[in-house]
Design a protein around this motif. Structure first.
Motif, PDB file in Angstrom:
ATOM      1  N   LEU A   1       0.791  -1.213  -0.046  1.00 41.83           N
ATOM      2  CA  LEU A   1       0.121  -0.025  -0.035  1.00 41.83           C
ATOM      3  C   LEU A   1       0.793   1.176   0.010  1.00 41.83           C
ATOM      4  O   LEU A   1       0.481   2.189  -0.740  1.00 41.83           O
ATOM      5  CB  LEU A   1      -0.918  -0.117   1.157  1.00 41.83           C
ATOM      6  CG  LEU A   1      -2.218  -1.172   1.175  1.00 41.83           C
ATOM      7  CD1 LEU A   1      -2.724  -1.024   2.612  1.00 41.83           C
ATOM      8  CD2 LEU A   1      -3.042  -0.827   0.249  1.00 41.83           C
ATOM      9  N   ALA A   2       1.951   1.376   0.518  1.00 41.76           N
ATOM     10  CA  ALA A   2       2.968   2.400   0.720  1.00 41.76           C
ATOM     11  C   ALA A   2       3.662   2.576  -0.569  1.00 41.76           C
ATOM     12  O   ALA A   2       3.652   3.782  -0.965  1.00 41.76           O
ATOM     13  CB  ALA A   2       4.066   2.139   1.791  1.00 41.76           C
ATOM     14  N   CYS A   3       3.817   1.546  -1.123  1.00 37.76           N
ATOM     15  CA  CYS A   3       4.328   1.771  -2.909  1.00 37.76           C
ATOM     16  C   CYS A   3       3.174   2.546  -3.608  1.00 37.76           C
ATOM     17  O   CYS A   3       3.283   3.361  -4.384  1.00 37.76           O
ATOM     18  CB  CYS A   3       4.707   0.316  -3.238  1.00 37.76           C
ATOM     19  SG  CYS A   3       6.286  -0.021  -2.793  1.00 37.76           S
ATOM     20  N   CYS A   4       2.035   1.930  -3.470  1.00 36.29           N
ATOM     21  CA  CYS A   4       0.899   2.533  -4.123  1.00 36.29           C
ATOM     22  C   CYS A   4       0.509   3.876  -3.954  1.00 36.29           C
ATOM     23  O   CYS A   4       0.187   4.607  -4.853  1.00 36.29           O
ATOM     24  CB  CYS A   4      -0.462   1.422  -4.232  1.00 36.29           C
ATOM     25  SG  CYS A   4      -0.256  -0.144  -4.716  1.00 36.29           S
ATOM     26  N   ASP A   5       0.677   4.200  -2.741  1.00 35.33           N
ATOM     27  CA  ASP A   5       0.377   5.626  -2.523  1.00 35.33           C
ATOM     28  C   ASP A   5       1.623   6.624  -2.232  1.00 35.33           C
ATOM     29  O   ASP A   5       1.458   7.747  -1.579  1.00 35.33           O
ATOM     30  CB  ASP A   5      -0.205   5.443  -0.986  1.00 35.33           C
ATOM     31  CG  ASP A   5      -1.398   4.695  -1.011  1.00 35.33           C
ATOM     32  OD1 ASP A   5      -2.277   4.715  -2.092  1.00 35.33           O
ATOM     33  OD2 ASP A   5      -1.990   4.111   0.052  1.00 35.33           O
ATOM     34  N   LYS A   6       2.922   6.173  -2.871  1.00 35.32           N
ATOM     35  CA  LYS A   6       3.819   7.093  -2.862  1.00 35.32           C
ATOM     36  C   LYS A   6       4.239   7.532  -1.385  1.00 35.32           C
ATOM     37  O   LYS A   6       4.849   8.486  -1.126  1.00 35.32           O
ATOM     38  CB  LYS A   6       3.922   8.312  -3.693  1.00 35.32           C
ATOM     39  CG  LYS A   6       3.484   7.717  -5.171  1.00 35.32           C
ATOM     40  CD  LYS A   6       3.556   9.150  -5.955  1.00 35.32           C
ATOM     41  CE  LYS A   6       3.551   8.684  -7.529  1.00 35.32           C
ATOM     42  NZ  LYS A   6       4.345   7.542  -7.942  1.00 35.32           N
TER      43      LYS A   6
END
Length: 421
Positions: A307-312
């Motif tokens: 999720l952190a990757c998708c949300d930058k």
């Protein structure tokens, strides 16, 4: 939260197991999954080449996040499609996926940005390639340009082997071939190096060494992977800095110049020569079986990382690891990587007793009326965490012995470079 995973191998089962540990995961769907995933997720059969069919199912079931395991959907642009339809998806877009989709794309990027790699030539037909190999030194490496499931690489020790490789590639063994690549042979030790990125921040995602060859001693034909261990014996702080500075960061900058920010796993296949890293190739996803080897070492919540990757917001995540050694052995169907029988019953899976540091990940399996059948070349992945590689391998062998499956075989020397005999 509802999560969907695209793929059917050991890598995808490993994702399932890791995500199931997250307190925020309520349901998992696998497209299409395998017998292992069916015990903890819903396996869904869809035409994955029909992106609309997938989108409609995601919308119907209100799936919050899609994770793309294998390379082909990434290269085909599934991330671009889902993002245009406002679906959160983990993986690189179509342009960034050319790092794996075309070896020539990657070589040209290396050339432009001074990324250390083997010298190479690009050939559009067999005549030009055959002329070149008459006047070159051996051994040399010949590669199919596009996706080849980890098998489109030939290490040729003489002209006869090189001519055979050129013929097979241009005759379509790995799909229609417009070009092939001929490289100098780099003599060193291989290492698999992984990072994860949100397009702004990169984090290390461990190292590994896999065994591609089907026979012990790293002999015989290339396979998708017969086993792996993590970490690589070569990694240290100095080498890590060199890899990031000379290879990873210039690659990501080069992609940005082309208009692509990189989101997802990036797997650099490296050759280490006298402490210096050279890029062999990129994969735009976690390796298989490296993923099965690495993920059991992860102590952080995998869902939070995705999720952190998708949300930058990857800079807000601290990726933590267990300080353990990990070793994976793949059990394959007899005959692999050539012809092998399918729909072979695996009777004694219930006899396997796993403790918290032992794992059995399914790959080429299906569940039919509560019975497990082997339907693929690579069938099961046995993984152990331990303080040392030797103990891990002994425990893996004990697990395989308890399976007692006559339809399979495995390499008994996985990790031989890091295990004192």
């Amino acid at each position: 939260m509802k999560v969907g995973i695209i793929g059917s191998g050991g890598r995808e089962h490993a994702f399932c197991v890791a995500l199931k540990k997250s307190r925020n995961v309520d349901e998992i769907y696998c497209f299409p999954g395998n017998a292992g995933t069916s015990s903890m997720a819903q396996n869904i059969i869809l035409n994955l080449e029909n992106f609309n069919e997938l989108k409609n199912f995601i919308t119907l079931k209100k799936i919050d996040l899609i994770i793309v395991g294998p390379e082909k959907p990434l290269v085909d642009g599934i991330v671009d499609f889902l993002e245009k339809n406002n679906i959160k998806v983990f993986g690189p877009n179509k342009l960034a996926s050319q790092l794996e989709g075309s070896k020539i794309f990657t070589k040209n990027l290396c050339q432009k940005h001074n990324i250390p790699t083997a010298k190479f030539g690009i050939f559009k037909n067999s005549r030009g390639a055959n002329e070149f190999i008459k006047k070159t030194n051996y051994p040399l490496v010949i590669k199919a340009d596009g996706l080849a499931s980890g098998k489109g690489v030939y290490i040729c020790i003489n002209n006869k082997e090189a001519k055979s490789a050129i013929k097979e590639i241009f005759q379509g063994k790995f799909g229609k071939a417009k070009n092939l690549l001929i490289e100098e042979f780099l003599d060193g030790e291989e290492m698999s190096y992984f990072i994860i990125s949100d397009g702004l921040t990169i984090k290390n995602f461990e190292t590994a060494q896999d065994h591609k060859r089907v026979l012990e001693g790293d002999l015989g034909k290339n396979t998708g992977g017969m086993g792996a261990y993590s970490p690589s014996r070569m990694i240290n702080d100095e080498l890590n800095e060199k890899i990031l500075k000379k290879i990873i960061k210039p690659t990501l900058r080069g992609l940005k110049e082309l208009g692509a920010t990189y989101k997802g796993f990036l797997y650099a296949g490296l050759m280490i020569i006298k402490g210096e890293p050279y890029l062999i190739e990129y994969n735009v996803r976690m390796g298989d079986p490296e993923c099965q080897t690495i993920l059991p070492k992860l102590s952080s919540d995998l869902l939070e990382i995705f999720l952190a990757c998708c949300d930058k917001k990857l800079n807000q995540i601290n990726v933590k690891w267990h300080n353990k050694k990990s070793l994976c052995v793949v059990v394959c169907s007899k005959g692999y990587p050539d012809n092998f029988k399918k729909n072979i019953l695996i009777e004694d899976l219930d006899n396997i007793n796993l403790n918290e540091s032992e794992y059995c990940y399914h790959a080429g399996t299906i569940n039919n009326n509560d019975k497990i059948y082997a339907v693929g070349g690579r069938v099961l992945n046995f993984v152990c965490l331990s303080e040392d590689f030797s103990e891990a391998r002994i425990r893996v062998f004990n697990l395989i012995d308890s399976l007692n499956w006559s339809g399979g075989f495995y390499r008994k020397d996985i990790g031989y470079k890091v295990i004192n005999k």
